[in-house]
Motif scaffolding. Structure first.
Motif, PDB file in Angstrom:
ATOM      1  N   ALA A  43     -22.105  95.227  57.300  1.00 44.70           N
ATOM      2  CA  ALA A  43     -21.587  95.003  55.750  1.00 44.70           C
ATOM      3  C   ALA A  43     -20.533  95.314  55.689  1.00 44.70           C
ATOM      4  CB  ALA A  43     -22.768  95.804  55.321  1.00 44.70           C
ATOM      5  N   GLU A  44     -19.435  93.879  54.869  1.00 42.93           N
ATOM      6  CA  GLU A  44     -18.488  94.356  54.339  1.00 42.93           C
ATOM      7  C   GLU A  44     -17.856  95.708  53.318  1.00 42.93           C
ATOM      8  OE1 GLU A  44     -17.256  91.062  52.064  1.00 42.93           O
ATOM      9  OE2 GLU A  44     -17.719  89.390  53.644  1.00 42.93           O
ATOM     10  N   ASN A  49     -15.624  89.846  44.335  1.00 40.51           N
ATOM     11  CA  ASN A  49     -16.380  88.906  44.242  1.00 40.51           C
ATOM     12  C   ASN A  49     -15.751  88.282  42.760  1.00 40.51           C
ATOM     13  OD1 ASN A  49     -17.689  90.187  42.404  1.00 40.51           O
ATOM     14  ND2 ASN A  49     -19.381  90.225  43.547  1.00 40.51           N
ATOM     15  N   GLY A  50     -15.174  88.732  42.594  1.00 38.82           N
ATOM     16  CA  GLY A  50     -13.856  88.487  41.126  1.00 38.82           C
ATOM     17  C   GLY A  50     -14.975  88.806  39.566  1.00 38.82           C
ATOM     18  N   ALA A  51     -16.357  89.571  39.800  1.00 38.84           N
ATOM     19  CA  ALA A  51     -16.677  90.004  39.041  1.00 38.84           C
ATOM     20  C   ALA A  51     -16.922  91.674  39.187  1.00 38.84           C
ATOM     21  CB  ALA A  51     -18.105  89.766  38.316  1.00 38.84           C
ATOM     22  N   GLN A  52     -17.372  92.126  40.635  1.00 38.48           N
ATOM     23  CA  GLN A  52     -17.083  93.122  41.110  1.00 38.48           C
ATOM     24  C   GLN A  52     -15.997  93.420  42.216  1.00 38.48           C
ATOM     25  OE1 GLN A  52     -21.530  93.850  41.696  1.00 38.48           O
ATOM     26  NE2 GLN A  52     -21.568  95.348  40.340  1.00 38.48           N
ATOM     27  N   LEU A  53     -16.105  95.113  42.114  1.00 35.69           N
ATOM     28  CA  LEU A  53     -15.104  95.791  43.474  1.00 35.69           C
ATOM     29  C   LEU A  53     -16.164  96.187  43.928  1.00 35.69           C
ATOM     30  CD1 LEU A  53     -12.515  95.483  45.223  1.00 35.69           C
ATOM     31  CD2 LEU A  53     -11.768  97.101  43.453  1.00 35.69           C
ATOM     32  N   SER A 203      -6.332  97.886  49.036  1.00 33.46           N
ATOM     33  CA  SER A 203      -6.164  96.777  48.435  1.00 33.46           C
ATOM     34  C   SER A 203      -6.463  96.654  47.022  1.00 33.46           C
ATOM     35  CB  SER A 203      -8.422  96.971  48.456  1.00 33.46           C
ATOM     36  OG  SER A 203      -8.732  98.132  47.377  1.00 33.46           O
ATOM     37  N   ASN A 204      -5.490  97.396  46.078  1.00 29.17           N
ATOM     38  CA  ASN A 204      -5.251  97.188  44.742  1.00 29.17           C
ATOM     39  C   ASN A 204      -3.870  96.524  44.794  1.00 29.17           C
ATOM     40  OD1 ASN A 204      -6.090  99.234  43.671  1.00 29.17           O
ATOM     41  ND2 ASN A 204      -5.166 100.886  43.403  1.00 29.17           N
ATOM     42  N   LYS A 205      -3.281  96.077  45.939  1.00 27.81           N
ATOM     43  CA  LYS A 205      -2.366  95.186  45.754  1.00 27.81           C
ATOM     44  C   LYS A 205      -3.187  93.407  45.719  1.00 27.81           C
ATOM     45  CE  LYS A 205      -1.550  94.504  50.621  1.00 27.81           C
ATOM     46  NZ  LYS A 205      -2.301  95.361  51.021  1.00 27.81           N
ATOM     47  N   ASP A 206      -3.915  93.403  46.084  1.00 25.65           N
ATOM     48  CA  ASP A 206      -4.337  92.316  46.239  1.00 25.65           C
ATOM     49  C   ASP A 206      -5.427  91.875  44.599  1.00 25.65           C
ATOM     50  OD1 ASP A 206      -3.491  91.187  48.707  1.00 25.65           O
ATOM     51  OD2 ASP A 206      -5.227  92.650  49.471  1.00 25.65           O
ATOM     52  N   ILE A 207      -5.291  93.087  44.236  1.00 26.55           N
ATOM     53  CA  ILE A 207      -6.423  92.994  42.739  1.00 26.55           C
ATOM     54  C   ILE A 207      -5.283  92.118  41.521  1.00 26.55           C
ATOM     55  CG2 ILE A 207      -8.063  94.009  41.043  1.00 26.55           C
ATOM     56  CD1 ILE A 207      -8.444  95.729  43.876  1.00 26.55           C
ATOM     57  N   ASN A 208      -6.198  91.889  40.936  1.00 28.35           N
ATOM     58  CA  ASN A 208      -5.010  91.257  39.861  1.00 28.35           C
ATOM     59  C   ASN A 208      -4.559  91.619  38.733  1.00 28.35           C
ATOM     60  OD1 ASN A 208      -4.567  88.402  40.628  1.00 28.35           O
ATOM     61  ND2 ASN A 208      -5.775  87.691  40.537  1.00 28.35           N
ATOM     62  N   VAL A 294     -22.238 105.549  51.978  1.00 29.50           N
ATOM     63  CA  VAL A 294     -21.653 105.677  49.532  1.00 29.50           C
ATOM     64  C   VAL A 294     -21.396 103.776  49.628  1.00 29.50           C
ATOM     65  CG1 VAL A 294     -19.861 106.645  48.219  1.00 29.50           C
ATOM     66  CG2 VAL A 294     -20.873 108.314  50.760  1.00 29.50           C
ATOM     67  N   VAL A 295     -21.401 103.867  48.453  1.00 28.77           N
ATOM     68  CA  VAL A 295     -21.048 102.855  47.726  1.00 28.77           C
ATOM     69  C   VAL A 295     -20.852 102.817  46.365  1.00 28.77           C
ATOM     70  CG1 VAL A 295     -22.192  99.776  47.213  1.00 28.77           C
ATOM     71  CG2 VAL A 295     -23.106 101.640  49.389  1.00 28.77           C
ATOM     72  N   VAL A 296     -19.713 102.655  46.835  1.00 31.47           N
ATOM     73  CA  VAL A 296     -18.973 102.106  45.198  1.00 31.47           C
ATOM     74  C   VAL A 296     -18.335 101.281  44.935  1.00 31.47           C
ATOM     75  CG1 VAL A 296     -16.656 103.584  44.301  1.00 31.47           C
ATOM     76  CG2 VAL A 296     -17.995 104.593  46.146  1.00 31.47           C
ATOM     77  N   THR A 297     -19.111 100.647  43.430  1.00 31.34           N
ATOM     78  CA  THR A 297     -18.697  99.698  42.603  1.00 31.34           C
ATOM     79  C   THR A 297     -18.761  99.696  41.724  1.00 31.34           C
ATOM     80  OG1 THR A 297     -20.681  99.000  44.037  1.00 31.34           O
ATOM     81  CG2 THR A 297     -20.480  97.492  42.000  1.00 31.34           C
ATOM     82  N   TYR A 298     -17.643  99.071  41.291  1.00 29.26           N
ATOM     83  CA  TYR A 298     -16.381  98.358  40.220  1.00 29.26           C
ATOM     84  C   TYR A 298     -16.625  97.325  40.013  1.00 29.26           C
ATOM     85  CZ  TYR A 298     -13.301 102.799  41.750  1.00 29.26           C
ATOM     86  OH  TYR A 298     -13.339 103.434  41.988  1.00 29.26           O
ATOM     87  N   THR A 299     -17.489  96.784  38.198  1.00 30.32           N
ATOM     88  CA  THR A 299     -17.731  96.045  36.812  1.00 30.32           C
ATOM     89  C   THR A 299     -16.350  96.051  36.279  1.00 30.32           C
ATOM     90  OG1 THR A 299     -19.571  96.912  37.726  1.00 30.32           O
ATOM     91  CG2 THR A 299     -19.203  94.664  35.939  1.00 30.32           C
ATOM     92  N   LYS A 300     -15.828  94.872  35.810  1.00 26.02           N
ATOM     93  CA  LYS A 300     -14.994  94.203  35.213  1.00 26.02           C
ATOM     94  C   LYS A 300     -15.839  94.338  33.710  1.00 26.02           C
ATOM     95  CE  LYS A 300     -12.028  91.428  37.931  1.00 26.02           C
ATOM     96  NZ  LYS A 300     -11.483  89.293  38.143  1.00 26.02           N
ATOM     97  N   TYR A 301     -14.587  94.800  32.980  1.00 24.42           N
ATOM     98  CA  TYR A 301     -15.197  94.870  31.438  1.00 24.42           C
ATOM     99  C   TYR A 301     -16.198  93.517  31.065  1.00 24.42           C
ATOM    100  CZ  TYR A 301     -12.869  98.963  31.247  1.00 24.42           C
ATOM    101  OH  TYR A 301     -12.839 100.425  31.685  1.00 24.42           O
TER     102      TYR A 301
END
Length: 301
Positions: A43-44, A49-53, A203-208, A294-301
């Motif tokens: 798995a990656e 995907n634009g909505a989740q990191l 990865s932070n440098k690639d997040i807008n 371990v899977v850590v998922t961030y979701t956009k507001y």
């Protein structure tokens, strides 16, 4: 995106050896027959995907067992259940007494009654040119297991030799146990956090706009794998070819008998290249393998 340190609780999914016992013969593949626990190693590691990191970390740890539980099987035949039980108990009591000289007392031993069955055989009766066979009751058989806890695997050879003196030869299985699984969990979780921070930095440098992401959702899967589930079997030999020739008009028959080929079993634990980090990677011992996903998922507001 806020800094996150993973602080999880202990969640175990225990799947059930240098010492493994005869359970290796349970199926043709040479392993114990339990379903193998497999994580998605391909798995990656970072998904946006634009909505989740999503960050994924997989850790492997090789742990020496603190204690071992050995299961020995034995059976006894006799003409009556009473006689059968008396004979098998005499063997068990003698074996238990022999174990005490190595510090294995009654608290480390349990006896499990498995079965009591009738035994049948055939009696031949000859009447002229005819032979008939009649099935008759021959007696009874009782099977029991002796379950022994060892705190030192160095006693295993002595246990096997002593068992043979009481006609106990069947080593059914050996289970490995770790006394402080919380310590293992904490160590692996700390390693997962280190990898997470490295990946977040990369990865932070690639997040807008990292501030658009809220608090993360964290999933932790933690389980151990018994050594017996990871043994494999092969038979190494080369054999000559034999051509059989038969004559239709001859009454001769041929029987081909092959030499017995010994099976070889070897320990083939989880492969380290499937994990982000392997703790105690170069240990030569056979022991428990712990896996943490371990899977850590961030979701956009």
């Amino acid at each position: 995106m806020k800094t996150t340190f993973i602080a999880g609780f202990l969640f175990l999914n225990l799947s059930s050896a240098q010492h493994t016992g005869n359970q290796l013969y349970a199926n043709p593949d040479g392993n114990s027959g339990y379903a193998e626990v497999i994580h998605n190693a391909y798995a990656e590691k970072i998904t946006d995907n634009g909505a989740q990191l999503i960050y994924r970390m997989n850790i492997l740890d090789n742990i020496k067992a603190d204690s071992y539980v050995v299961t020995l099987g034995l059976n006894q035949e006799a003409t009556s259940p009473k006689e059968c039980n008396a004979k098998i108990n005499k063997r068990i009591d003698g074996f238990k007494s022999a174990l005490k000289k190595w510090g294995i007392d009654d608290d480390d031993i349990a006896v499990d009654f498995i079965s009591q069955t009738k035994i049948y055989d055939f009696k031949a009766a000859v009447n002229g040119a005819q032979t008939s066979f009649e099935e008759q009751e021959k007696g009874f058989e009782i099977k029991k297991n002796i379950i022994i806890r060892l705190h030192k695997m160095t006693l295993f050879d002595e246990l096997v030799e002593s068992a043979s003196e009481f006609d106990i030869y069947n080593i059914a299985k050996v289970d490995y146990f770790c006394k402080d699984q919380q310590k293992v969990y904490d160590s692996m979780l700390s390693e997962a956090n280190k990898i997470l921070e490295i990946r977040k930095t990369a990865s932070n440098k690639d997040i807008n706009n990292p501030d658009l992401y809220g608090k993360p959702k964290i999933s932790i899967n933690f389980y151990s794998i018994q050594p017996a589930n990871q043994y494999k079997k092969y038979t190494a030999y080369e054999s000559a070819d034999v051509v059989f020739k038969s004559d239709y008009y001859s009454d001769k028959s041929y029987v081909k008998q092959e030499e017995r080929k010994s099976n070889t079993f070897y320990y083939d634990g989880r492969q380290p290249d499937l994990y982000d980090s392997v703790l105690n990677a170069d240990t030569p011992m056979v022991g428990l393998q712990y896996v943490m996903e371990v899977v850590v998922t961030y979701t956009k507001y």
